[in-house]
Design a protein around this motif. Structure first.
Motif, PDB file in Angstrom:
ATOM      1  N   PRO A  43       0.800  -1.240   0.000  1.00 18.83           N
ATOM      2  CA  PRO A  43       0.000   0.000   0.000  1.00 18.83           C
ATOM      3  C   PRO A  43       0.827   1.282   0.000  1.00 18.83           C
ATOM      4  O   PRO A  43       0.305   2.352  -0.293  1.00 18.83           O
ATOM      5  N   PHE A  44       2.121   1.190   0.310  1.00 17.55           N
ATOM      6  CA  PHE A  44       2.979   2.387   0.291  1.00 17.55           C
ATOM      7  C   PHE A  44       3.200   2.924  -1.129  1.00 17.55           C
ATOM      8  O   PHE A  44       3.610   4.052  -1.304  1.00 17.55           O
ATOM      9  N   GLN A  45       2.941   2.087  -2.137  1.00 13.77           N
ATOM     10  CA  GLN A  45       3.228   2.500  -3.521  1.00 13.77           C
ATOM     11  C   GLN A  45       2.116   3.392  -4.089  1.00 13.77           C
ATOM     12  O   GLN A  45       1.508   3.077  -5.119  1.00 13.77           O
ATOM     13  N   VAL A  46       1.878   4.522  -3.429  1.00  3.11           N
ATOM     14  CA  VAL A  46       0.728   5.345  -3.793  1.00  3.11           C
ATOM     15  C   VAL A  46       0.860   5.910  -5.208  1.00  3.11           C
ATOM     16  O   VAL A  46      -0.121   6.005  -5.947  1.00  3.11           O
ATOM     17  N   GLU A  47       2.077   6.274  -5.613  1.00  2.21           N
ATOM     18  CA  GLU A  47       2.256   6.808  -6.981  1.00  2.21           C
ATOM     19  C   GLU A  47       1.825   5.763  -8.020  1.00  2.21           C
ATOM     20  O   GLU A  47       1.214   6.097  -9.038  1.00  2.21           O
ATOM     21  N   HIS A  48       2.126   4.532  -7.734  1.00  4.53           N
ATOM     22  CA  HIS A  48       1.729   3.446  -8.633  1.00  4.53           C
ATOM     23  C   HIS A  48       0.196   3.346  -8.705  1.00  4.53           C
ATOM     24  O   HIS A  48      -0.390   3.290  -9.794  1.00  4.53           O
ATOM     25  N   PHE A  49      -0.447   3.351  -7.524  1.00  5.99           N
ATOM     26  CA  PHE A  49      -1.913   3.227  -7.511  1.00  5.99           C
ATOM     27  C   PHE A  49      -2.587   4.464  -8.116  1.00  5.99           C
ATOM     28  O   PHE A  49      -3.675   4.374  -8.676  1.00  5.99           O
ATOM     29  N   THR A  50      -1.937   5.626  -7.981  1.00  7.90           N
ATOM     30  CA  THR A  50      -2.491   6.836  -8.596  1.00  7.90           C
ATOM     31  C   THR A  50      -2.685   6.621 -10.093  1.00  7.90           C
ATOM     32  O   THR A  50      -3.693   7.014 -10.677  1.00  7.90           O
ATOM     33  N   LYS A  51      -1.720   5.947 -10.713  1.00 10.96           N
ATOM     34  CA  LYS A  51      -1.844   5.670 -12.147  1.00 10.96           C
ATOM     35  C   LYS A  51      -2.983   4.671 -12.411  1.00 10.96           C
ATOM     36  O   LYS A  51      -3.673   4.766 -13.422  1.00 10.96           O
ATOM     37  N   VAL A  52      -3.171   3.739 -11.481  1.00 12.98           N
ATOM     38  CA  VAL A  52      -4.284   2.791 -11.623  1.00 12.98           C
ATOM     39  C   VAL A  52      -5.629   3.534 -11.565  1.00 12.98           C
ATOM     40  O   VAL A  52      -6.502   3.344 -12.415  1.00 12.98           O
ATOM     41  N   PHE A  53      -5.765   4.420 -10.568  1.00 10.63           N
ATOM     42  CA  PHE A  53      -7.036   5.138 -10.409  1.00 10.63           C
ATOM     43  C   PHE A  53      -7.276   6.085 -11.592  1.00 10.63           C
ATOM     44  O   PHE A  53      -8.398   6.291 -12.019  1.00 10.63           O
ATOM     45  N   ARG A  54      -6.196   6.654 -12.113  1.00  7.94           N
ATOM     46  CA  ARG A  54      -6.326   7.521 -13.289  1.00  7.94           C
ATOM     47  C   ARG A  54      -6.814   6.702 -14.485  1.00  7.94           C
ATOM     48  O   ARG A  54      -7.683   7.135 -15.235  1.00  7.94           O
ATOM     49  N   SER A  55      -6.274   5.503 -14.642  1.00  6.32           N
ATOM     50  CA  SER A  55      -6.703   4.708 -15.796  1.00  6.32           C
ATOM     51  C   SER A  55      -8.131   4.205 -15.619  1.00  6.32           C
ATOM     52  O   SER A  55      -8.850   4.019 -16.591  1.00  6.32           O
ATOM     53  N   ALA A  56      -8.581   4.030 -14.360  1.00  5.17           N
ATOM     54  CA  ALA A  56      -9.985   3.650 -14.133  1.00  5.17           C
ATOM     55  C   ALA A  56     -10.907   4.737 -14.670  1.00  5.17           C
ATOM     56  O   ALA A  56     -11.970   4.455 -15.236  1.00  5.17           O
TER      57      ALA A  56
END
Ligand SMILES: [Mg+2]
Length: 378
Positions: free
Chosen positions: A74-87
Motif C-alpha cells: 500500500p505504500f506505492q501510492v504513486e503506482h496506484f495513482t496511475k491505476v485510479f487515473r486509468s480507471a
C-alpha cells in the motif's frame, strides 16, 4: 506489508430530519448514503475509504479494483495513482479508494497522514458550511446560532432565480452576525444537476453583477459562480473583483488544476481528495497553487470519512486558510454526517477543527453500525 483483501458496503444511514441540498434541487436526502471500502493486510491492519453513492451505483468499483490492489504494497501510492487515473478512462470514479492506502500507511507507521506529508498545522479554522436555501429571516436566525456555537465564519447558499433573493439572504445574515464574522457564498454553478427542481443558470454578466453587490456586503469568497470548465469566464471574473472566487470540488486530477491555476480561474482552489484526486495528488495541487500564490481549501462535503481525509491534507499544506465544516441542522448535523464513525468531528472553543492524533486518517469506523445500515457487496 501487503494488501490481502477488500470489503465493500453500500450504506444508507438515516438522517435525523430530511435535508434539502441546493445542488440537487427537488430531491430531499433522507439518508447519508455512501460506499464504504475496507482494505485488509497481512499485518492485520485495515484501511478505510468512502465515497458518496446515492443508490449503490459504485458497488462494482472495489471488486474491479481489488485485482490491482491485492498482493501489492500500500505504500506505492504513486503506482496506484496511475491505476485510479486509468480507471477514469473507462468511466470509473475511483479516487476515493486512495485514502484507504493512506489510512494503512499511517497505521503501519503509527503516524497521522498529515504528519507524513509535511505537518504544517495541527488545527484549522472552521467555517460552518450550510447546504440549504432558506428564507432570509430563518437563515439570519441560524447564523446567530452558528456564531453562538463558536464558528468564526459561515458559508451561505445563493441559488435563487432572482439576484434580489440571493442578496436578501446575505444582507440578513450580515446584519444579524455583524462585521466580524466571515461570510462566504456558494452559487453551485459548476456542475448543475438537471431534471428535477428549478435552479438559475448564471452567465458571466450575472456573476459580475452579483459579485459587485457581494463586495459591498464584505463577502470573503464566491464559490462556483460559473461552469467548472468555463476557464475564460472564471479568469475574467476573478480578475474583476476583490471578492475571492473559489471552486474546483469536482475538477479532476492534477491536469484540471494545472489549467485552473495557470489561467488564474480561482483565488481559492477546492479540490476534494475523495472526488477529485486523492491525497497525494491533493498535495501536488497544493504545491502548484503555492507557487502561484493561491489558496487551497479542500472541499469536504461528502461524509465523515471524506471529511477526515480532506482534513489530513489541510494539516499538511501551508496555503490552506479554512476547513469546510458541513453543518446545517436539523437535516445535516455532525452526528448524521459522521454516522459511520465512533465519534463525530466538532470544533474547539476557538472555532478550529483539530487534526486527530491517532494514526492514519485518525478515525475509528463503527463497523457494527456499518453492518446494521449497509449491504455487504464485496
Ligand atoms: Mg461548493
Amino acid at each position: 506489508m501487503k494488501i490481502t483483501d477488500a470489503e465493500a458496503y453500500v450504506c444508507h444511514m438515516p438522517l435525523a430530519e430530511p435535508f434539502y441540498p441546493t445542488w440537487i434541487p427537488g430531491i430531499p436526502s433522507m439518508n447519508n448514503s455512501f460506499l464504504l471500502v475496507r482494505l485488509l493486510t497481512d499485518e492485520g491492519l485495515d484501511g478505510f475509504a468512502a465515497a458518496p453513492a446515492f443508490l449503490g451505483e459504485l458497488r462494482g468499483v472495489p471488486e474491479l479494483l481489488k485485482v490491482f490492489l491485492v498482493e501489492r504494497d500500500p505504500f506505492q501510492v504513486e503506482h496506484f495513482t496511475k491505476v485510479f487515473r486509468s480507471a477514469k478512462a473507462v468511466g470509473i470514479r475511483a479516487w476515493f479508494m486512495e485514502i484507504a492506502l493512506w489510512d494503512l500507511i499511517g497505521k503501519a507507521t503509527g503516524q497521522p497522514v498529515y504528519r507524513l506529508l509535511g505537518a504544517f498545522r495541527d488545527r484549522v479554522l472552521a467555517y460552518a458550511s450550510t447546504g440549504e436555501l432558506r428564507e432570509p429571516a430563518r437563515r439570519a436566525e441560524d447564523a446567530l446560532a452558528i456564531k453562538e456555537k463558536g464558528f468564526k465564519a459561515i458559508k451561505l447558499r445563493i441559488r435563487s432565480m432572482d439576484i434580489k433573493d440571493d442578496l436578501a439572504v446575505v444582507t440578513a445574515v450580515r446584519e444579524a452576525v455583524g462585521p466580524d464574522m466571515d461570510i462566504m457564498v456558494d452559487a453551485n454553478q459548476a456542475w448543475p444537476i438537471h431534471g428535477f427542481g428549478e435552479y438559475p443558470t448564471w452567465d458571466l454578466k450575472r456573476a459580475m453583477t452579483e459579485v459587485k453587490a457581494l463586495e459591498e456586503l464584505g463577502v470573503l469568497w464566491l464559490e462556483e459562480p460559473l461552469g467548472m470548465y468555463d476557464y475564460d469566464g472564471l479568469s475574467t471574473l476573478t480578475a474583476s473583483t476583490s471578492v475571492g472566487i473559489s471552486g474546483g470540488e469536482l475538477n479532476n486530477d492534477i491536469f484540471d488544476f494545472r489549467e485552473l491555476i495557470n489561467r488564474r480561474c480561482y483565488d481559492v482552489l477546492q479540490p476534494d481528495v475523495t472526488l477529485a484526486c486523492g491525497i497525494l495528488n491533493g498535495k501536488k495541487v497544493a504545491g502548484m497553487a503555492e507557487a502561484a500564490g493561491l489558496i487551497v481549501n479542500p472541499h469536504t462535503w461528502t461524509n465523515g470519512i471524506g471529511f477526515a481525509a480532506n482534513l489530513q491534507l489541510m494539516g499538511a499544506i501551508p496555503n490552506c486558510t479554512f476547513c469546510e465544516f458541513p453543518y446545517d441542522p436539523p437535516g445535516w448535523t455532525p452526528e448524521g454526517r459522521d454516522a459511520m464513525l465512533s465519534r463525530p468531528f466538532d470544533i474547539d472553543d476557538e472555532g478550529f477543527v483539530r487534526l486527530p492524533e491517532a494514526p492514519g486518517l485518525g478515525i475509528e469506523v463503527d463497523m457494527e453500525k456499518v453492518r446494521a445500515h449497509g449491504e455487504k457487496v464485496l
